[in-house]
Design an enzyme around this catalytic site. Sequence first.
Site, short mmCIF file in Angstrom:
data_model
loop_
_atom_site.label_atom_id
_atom_site.label_comp_id
_atom_site.label_asym_id
_atom_site.label_seq_id
_atom_site.Cartn_x
_atom_site.Cartn_y
_atom_site.Cartn_z
N CYS A 159 0.67 -0.85 -0.03
CA CYS A 159 -0.02 -0.15 -0.02
C CYS A 159 0.73 1.23 -0.01
CB CYS A 159 -0.92 -0.04 1.22
SG CYS A 159 -1.98 -1.55 1.41
N HIS A 292 -2.54 7.81 6.14
CA HIS A 292 -3.10 6.70 5.57
C HIS A 292 -4.30 6.23 6.20
CE1 HIS A 292 -2.09 2.78 3.48
NE2 HIS A 292 -2.20 1.99 4.52
N HIS A 329 -9.86 2.49 0.42
CA HIS A 329 -8.38 2.10 0.41
C HIS A 329 -8.02 1.42 -1.02
CE1 HIS A 329 -4.27 1.06 1.10
NE2 HIS A 329 -4.29 0.36 2.15
#
Length: 400
Positions: A159, A292, A329
């Site tokens: 990620c 994040h 996400h």
Amino acid sequence: MKKVVVTGMGMVSPLGPDTETTWRAILSGASARGPVDLFETEGCRCREAAQVPLSLPPPAPGSKKEQRLSRASRLALLAAGEALRHAALPAPVAAAIPLSLSTTGGAMEWGEHFLRRALAGSRTRKLAQLARYQPQQQVLDLRQAFGLGGPSTLMANACASGANAIGHGFDLIQCGMAECVLVGGYEALAELIFVGFDCLQSLSGTRCRPFDLNRDGLMLGEGAAFLVLESEAHALARGAARIGSILGYGQALDLHHLTQPAPAGTALIAAMRSALKGASLPPEAISYVNAHGTGTPMNDGSEAAAYAEVFGPALARIAVSSTKAAIGHTLGAAGSIEACLALLTARDGTPPPQLFNETPLPEMAASLALTHASAPLKPGPVMSVNLGFGGSNAALVLGP
């Protein structure tokens, strides 16, 4: 070191087919969560995600035929096309421009389609789909669609990939190996990834609540974002309009656990400090952090601890928000999409609101964006951070 500026930006997200549409929706407080209809989710704990509308327009004429393009390629072509049009690069520059890209799943949906047909006993299994699922195929689709001839690098740091793709392009220009680079990330929802996160019990069955004491999981999403980076001298010489700048980049690895971040946020602390050092800025100079913020119990606690360590008392004067509550996400695309949103925040002086945060973590309770979403920002640089599986962490410092 050469100064690096941004002259082109393109984005497609669950909230819009282009940059400005997505940005307006983000600022309005919209959330794209809804039922997944790209594949079967029966039996999953969670059956919702942030999906790009199926009415997504086809890529521009001249690229591969639409039926041969994966969903991942279509997302990438739309975002890259917008960025390249925005930058208005001369043909010789575009023909030689290096690419620094990121993804996690590539066109995994093509492999899944092939497998479903094979299991169903279909005699027309479309081997071409199987051959086109790998990420290098999407890179080839981009090169063919826009006549790009430079070297290509594909990042796969979980990620943190999107931020590292931008960081790699930034490094190429700073050290004189390139004057102009196309950077970005793309990700399409895929059944294997969705079910995998569901099996890990990482998906929220209700909604994504970053930095909330009662958070219970993330929301997956899909999308793409691309930037055209240039050395400042190169952009000035051709009279290009400047959108923003990349001031610093840092990355670090903690090797704490395959999926869990180190509780104290050690790698994120190192990445943020490295990015600040590269930008020659103290922590208190940052006006906004696009976090994040996955909304998972492990991630948000570790991330909050890292912010408290790096920013100290100044955190109370810095706006922080995670846009994953709005668009999900997006994995390999997250770092690129969120860097674009951070740049837009620096441009307009308005931070994205933090959605669905009712009881903030103690470390974050005083943060401006978590408590006063509509408050204008103090002028100054912004930051975008990303944490990935395996302890890969990255941070970007960006300016107007």
